[in-house]
Design an enzyme around this catalytic site. Sequence first.
Site, PDB file in Angstrom:
ATOM      1  N   GLU A   1       0.838  -1.210   0.000  1.00  0.00           N
ATOM      2  CA  GLU A   1       0.000   0.000   0.000  1.00  0.00           C
ATOM      3  C   GLU A   1       0.875   1.264   0.000  1.00  0.00           C
ATOM      4  O   GLU A   1       0.745   2.136   0.847  1.00  0.00           O
ATOM      5  CB  GLU A   1      -0.981  -0.019   1.184  1.00  0.00           C
ATOM      6  CG  GLU A   1      -1.971  -1.173   1.084  1.00  0.00           C
ATOM      7  CD  GLU A   1      -3.119  -1.104   2.097  1.00  0.00           C
ATOM      8  OE1 GLU A   1      -2.950  -0.463   3.149  1.00  0.00           O
ATOM      9  OE2 GLU A   1      -4.193  -1.678   1.811  1.00  0.00           O
TER      10      GLU A   1
ATOM     11  N   GLU B   1      -5.822  -7.231  -1.828  1.00  0.00           N
ATOM     12  CA  GLU B   1      -6.432  -7.445  -0.508  1.00  0.00           C
ATOM     13  C   GLU B   1      -7.915  -7.109  -0.615  1.00  0.00           C
ATOM     14  O   GLU B   1      -8.271  -6.058  -1.149  1.00  0.00           O
ATOM     15  CB  GLU B   1      -5.833  -6.502   0.551  1.00  0.00           C
ATOM     16  CG  GLU B   1      -4.385  -6.738   0.875  1.00  0.00           C
ATOM     17  CD  GLU B   1      -3.871  -5.811   1.983  1.00  0.00           C
ATOM     18  OE1 GLU B   1      -4.696  -5.144   2.649  1.00  0.00           O
ATOM     19  OE2 GLU B   1      -2.646  -5.756   2.164  1.00  0.00           O
TER      20      GLU B   1
END
Length: 657
Positions: free
Chosen positions: A194, A292
């Site tokens: 991320e 995810e």
Amino acid sequence: MKNRKRMAAALLLCASLLLGACGSGASVPKGESASVSSDTLYVRKIENLPEDFILGMDVSSVLAEERSGVKYVDFDGTEKDLFEILAANGINMIRVRVWNDPYDSAGRGYGGGNNDVDAAVEIGRRATANGMKLLVDFHYSDFWADPGKQFAPKAWAGMKIEEKTEAAYAFTKESLEKLRDAGVDVGMVQLGNETNGALAGEKTWFNIQYIMGAGAKAVREIYPEALVAVHFANPENAESYASYASKLAYYNLDYDVFATSYYPYWHGTLENLASVLSSVAEQYGKKVMVMETSYAFTPEDSDFSGNTISDGSAVVKNYPYTVQGQANSVVDVIETVNSIGGIGVVYWEGAWITVGTSSWEENHEKWERDGSGWASSYAAAYDPDDAGQYYGGSAVDNQAFFDAQGRALESLKLFSLVRTGNELAPAVDALEDARVRFDLSAEIVLPETVNAILTNGSREPVNVEWQIDEAKIAEMKSAAGVYEIAGEADGRAVRCFVTTAELNFLLNGGFEDGTTAPWVIIDRGGADELGIEKNPLNSLDGECNLHFWGAKSGSIDFDAEQTAADLAPGTYQFSVSIQGGDAGEAEVYAYVKLDGEVVATAPLTITRYNSWSTAKIGDIAFTDGRTLTVGVHVKCAGEGSGAWGMIDEACLNVQRG
Ligand code: CA
């Protein structure tokens, strides 16, 4: 303590060897899961799903969970190796996060699985033994890296970018060599987690791409067959994704997969996800995927450590918090990614369940000792502001594919059943709460039906009985507010949330009529889209909003206004809300006109998706014979693919007090 547990595990293994039933995964036909069937789980068949489509599961916490005594149990009640259960249910890739050194100076683990390279090797071995590939998620940090933090590893402190690049290369290479030497089948490696504009303490793309480039080089050398991935969060900000992809292209980073997190309760609509990923795929020729995702099967917490989502903490109108709702959420993500030619979907931490059901104190002891919570108190020195304050257990125990006793949930079967379909006759899965809104002066009438959510995700009205009497109605009419009424339908409990509000003198103030009338829209710029959008996820309340979008610079330049009819003399207040993005230089405000002249304005701001800005103008004195008009002025230069947004909930009320 740890060693004793390992010995016990080894003894068990020997015992089963003697019985001829050992070898984790030996009894599982590799890559096959044809035996999966369900009498209760509805799963739509996803057409044209490639054989090699990645259906992954992140189980980074599993070793710490096992140290804390967690057992995983198959549908028939048999205790099994987690990896065997996952493989048998269609999971073909296991994801694991890797932190450089998740330990304090006394060697105590930070938690979150204490996932160093050795943990990844162990998890990788077990994945490989069960026919699943490993996806290695280098955080290039000693603990959690996400959009909120990208701390450099302790060992890299004070390094200049050249040294850090060298360190990233060496660390990646050594880690991958350990995995290769252990015979782990690595299918993909991601360079940072991320990494929304930061990585390992670096905050410029000029520096970030050096670290990513070093990682990529090591992957190509050690695992030339593996895919190299980059991973971002917040796909609802389309402009950020376009910018990340263009920076990576500018610096010519060597990578294969552009991946995103997609949590349905935070990250916008599936349509937006498809659009964001497909534009990167088309423009830059990259593979795309969801790295995810997750969804809750229950609103309940089971480990005494709060969860990221629970009843009331998130507004997700599409899926109930049920086992079927969880499955439907994931099936929709898989279908969306597949529909744009994406290569896979990975579920995040599907086995991170509670380490005990007795008390916080008992669990806390295990989290500290084994690293089975999201953070131990020992992480305080490295991450004082977050882990140091809020260390605890699992925030996703209600989003696992196992219940609090470790038993597999029916929803786990979705990963196999999406390939064949399991389209059972739809049954009622949950009831949707009713929401109604009344002016204080209006009669309060509760709905006669509520929506049943069926297992296939569709809605169907069912009759409802509300527990309500005259006293409750009088209470709701006495003051503006939100009231909860209990009810029963189809033998299940359901709620109605009644909002009472001051009378809105505007007609169609929330655009719920499905048309713009009686609003007057003055479109000076020639917007590409300027009208009603029916989408509850994009609306502040109800189903509809006034939506705008203009691709050309300056094409968003309009007023939407309404002249109030039949107003009594008095003092009024006007409020209205807006959200949107890509506005560029903008002039946005709410206004009030008396007899056609603007007498008051209040600023509004357009920032990003789902970030509503509300303007309120009070003290509007109205007397007989005048004309009161209220409205919103929106003028944007626009950037990226053009200014866009939504206007909702315009109200003109009597101002009291
Ligand atoms: Ca929890």
